[in-house]
Design a protein around this motif. Structure first.
Motif, PDB file in Angstrom:
ATOM      1  N   VAL A   4      -0.546  -4.708  -2.078  1.00 53.31           N
ATOM      2  CA  VAL A   4      -0.340  -3.943  -0.850  1.00 53.31           C
ATOM      3  C   VAL A   4      -0.918  -4.709   0.328  1.00 53.31           C
ATOM      4  CG1 VAL A   4      -0.875  -1.789   0.367  1.00 53.31           C
ATOM      5  CG2 VAL A   4      -0.428  -1.744  -2.096  1.00 53.31           C
ATOM      6  N   TYR A   5      -0.123  -4.771   1.388  1.00 51.28           N
ATOM      7  CA  TYR A   5      -0.577  -5.297   2.673  1.00 51.28           C
ATOM      8  C   TYR A   5      -0.792  -4.092   3.583  1.00 51.28           C
ATOM      9  CZ  TYR A   5       1.163  -9.900   1.240  1.00 51.28           C
ATOM     10  OH  TYR A   5       1.394 -11.087   0.581  1.00 51.28           O
ATOM     11  N   LEU A   6      -1.916  -4.050   4.264  1.00 50.21           N
ATOM     12  CA  LEU A   6      -2.251  -2.936   5.148  1.00 50.21           C
ATOM     13  C   LEU A   6      -2.503  -3.447   6.555  1.00 50.21           C
ATOM     14  CD1 LEU A   6      -3.227   0.035   5.726  1.00 50.21           C
ATOM     15  CD2 LEU A   6      -5.496  -0.752   5.049  1.00 50.21           C
ATOM     16  N   TRP A   7      -1.755  -2.876   7.516  1.00 49.23           N
ATOM     17  CA  TRP A   7      -2.020  -3.143   8.923  1.00 49.23           C
ATOM     18  C   TRP A   7      -2.815  -1.976   9.460  1.00 49.23           C
ATOM     19  CZ3 TRP A   7       2.883  -4.484   7.129  1.00 49.23           C
ATOM     20  CH2 TRP A   7       3.207  -5.835   7.271  1.00 49.23           C
ATOM     21  N   ALA A   8      -3.934  -2.262  10.077  1.00 47.35           N
ATOM     22  CA  ALA A   8      -4.804  -1.229  10.622  1.00 47.35           C
ATOM     23  C   ALA A   8      -4.768  -1.282  12.143  1.00 47.35           C
ATOM     24  CB  ALA A   8      -6.233  -1.442  10.129  1.00 47.35           C
ATOM     25  N   GLN A  14      -9.742  -0.995   9.581  1.00 46.53           N
ATOM     26  CA  GLN A  14      -9.733  -2.246   8.817  1.00 46.53           C
ATOM     27  C   GLN A  14     -10.912  -2.282   7.844  1.00 46.53           C
ATOM     28  OE1 GLN A  14     -10.409  -5.750  11.217  1.00 46.53           O
ATOM     29  NE2 GLN A  14      -9.077  -6.989   9.907  1.00 46.53           N
ATOM     30  N   GLY A  17     -10.365   0.150   4.964  1.00 47.38           N
ATOM     31  CA  GLY A  17      -9.441  -0.427   3.988  1.00 47.38           C
ATOM     32  C   GLY A  17     -10.126  -1.436   3.086  1.00 47.38           C
ATOM     33  N   LEU A  32      -5.120  -4.884  -3.032  1.00 44.28           N
ATOM     34  CA  LEU A  32      -4.978  -4.712  -1.591  1.00 44.28           C
ATOM     35  C   LEU A  32      -5.431  -5.996  -0.911  1.00 44.28           C
ATOM     36  CD1 LEU A  32      -4.437  -2.881   0.904  1.00 44.28           C
ATOM     37  CD2 LEU A  32      -6.853  -2.222   0.780  1.00 44.28           C
ATOM     38  N   PRO A  35      -7.163  -6.167   4.781  1.00 44.92           N
ATOM     39  CA  PRO A  35      -6.456  -5.448   5.846  1.00 44.92           C
ATOM     40  C   PRO A  35      -6.444  -6.246   7.150  1.00 44.92           C
ATOM     41  CG  PRO A  35      -7.934  -3.976   4.675  1.00 44.92           C
ATOM     42  CD  PRO A  35      -8.243  -5.370   4.199  1.00 44.92           C
ATOM     43  N   THR A  77       2.086  -1.250   4.284  1.00 48.21           N
ATOM     44  CA  THR A  77       1.785   0.052   4.865  1.00 48.21           C
ATOM     45  C   THR A  77       0.941  -0.112   6.115  1.00 48.21           C
ATOM     46  OG1 THR A  77       1.099   2.326   4.355  1.00 48.21           O
ATOM     47  CG2 THR A  77      -0.305   0.537   3.503  1.00 48.21           C
ATOM     48  N   THR A  78       0.708   1.006   6.770  1.00 49.50           N
ATOM     49  CA  THR A  78      -0.010   1.003   8.034  1.00 49.50           C
ATOM     50  C   THR A  78      -1.073   2.083   8.038  1.00 49.50           C
ATOM     51  OG1 THR A  78       1.563   2.572   8.985  1.00 49.50           O
ATOM     52  CG2 THR A  78       2.021   0.221   9.313  1.00 49.50           C
ATOM     53  N   MET A  79      -1.952   1.983   9.001  1.00 50.69           N
ATOM     54  CA  MET A  79      -2.967   2.996   9.227  1.00 50.69           C
ATOM     55  C   MET A  79      -3.171   3.067  10.735  1.00 50.69           C
ATOM     56  SD  MET A  79      -6.622   3.180   7.322  1.00 50.69           S
ATOM     57  CE  MET A  79      -7.692   4.576   7.578  1.00 50.69           C
TER      58      MET A  79
END
Length: 148
Positions: A4-8, A14, A17, A32, A35, A77-79
């Motif tokens: 999973v890649y997470l953009w905060a 960040q 995450g 993960l 982030p 995904t994003t946050m």
């Protein structure tokens, strides 16, 4: 193993995450990546990250990384917070009629975002409330992290 890649939106998200989500997901066989702060603007040829966000730089950030990692076990995904979402966000005009139902508003925006990105590996997440507000819903839960 899923990745999973997470953009905060900001450094607080960040950090959450990295410190909370990453170890939790690892126990469930999900890796993960570190982030990243999502792009919010381009000024004088430089990408600026975190905080208030225009849609196009965020979209470009997401599409660029998705093009680099086309594996089916990679998810994105994003946050980001609903608060102060930029006026150019897809589906925002349609949500004026949903102001009385903020959860439906968030769901509508997430679906519009998912449709715009047009890749089944993208799972947008828009927080109804500012992330920092969640930290103060039960302040005593933070006590173990502070000596005083």
């Amino acid at each position: 193993m899923a990745r999973v890649y997470l953009w905060a939106e900001g450094q607080t998200e960040q950090t959450f995450g990295d410190i909370v989500l990453r170890p939790y997901l690892a126990t469930r066989g999900v890796y993960l990546h570190k982030p990243m702060l999502i792009a919010h603007a381009r000024k004088k040829g430089r990408i600026h990250r975190g905080g208030g966000r225009k849609y196009e730089p965020m979209r470009n950030d997401i599409k660029r990384l998705m093009a680099q990692d086309k594996n089916q076990d990679a998810f994105f995904t994003t946050m980001i917070d609903l608060y102060a979402i930029h006026s150019d966000f897809p589906g925002l005009d349609d949500t004026e009629k949903l102001r009385h139902d903020p959860v439906a508003r968030v769901e509508h925006l997430e679906e519009a975002w998912r449709t715009d990105i047009a890749d089944g590996r993208f799972v947008p997440f828009i927080q109804l409330h500012e992330y920092e507000a969640y930290l103060f819903t039960k302040p005593d839960a933070l006590a173990p992290f502070f000596e005083d």
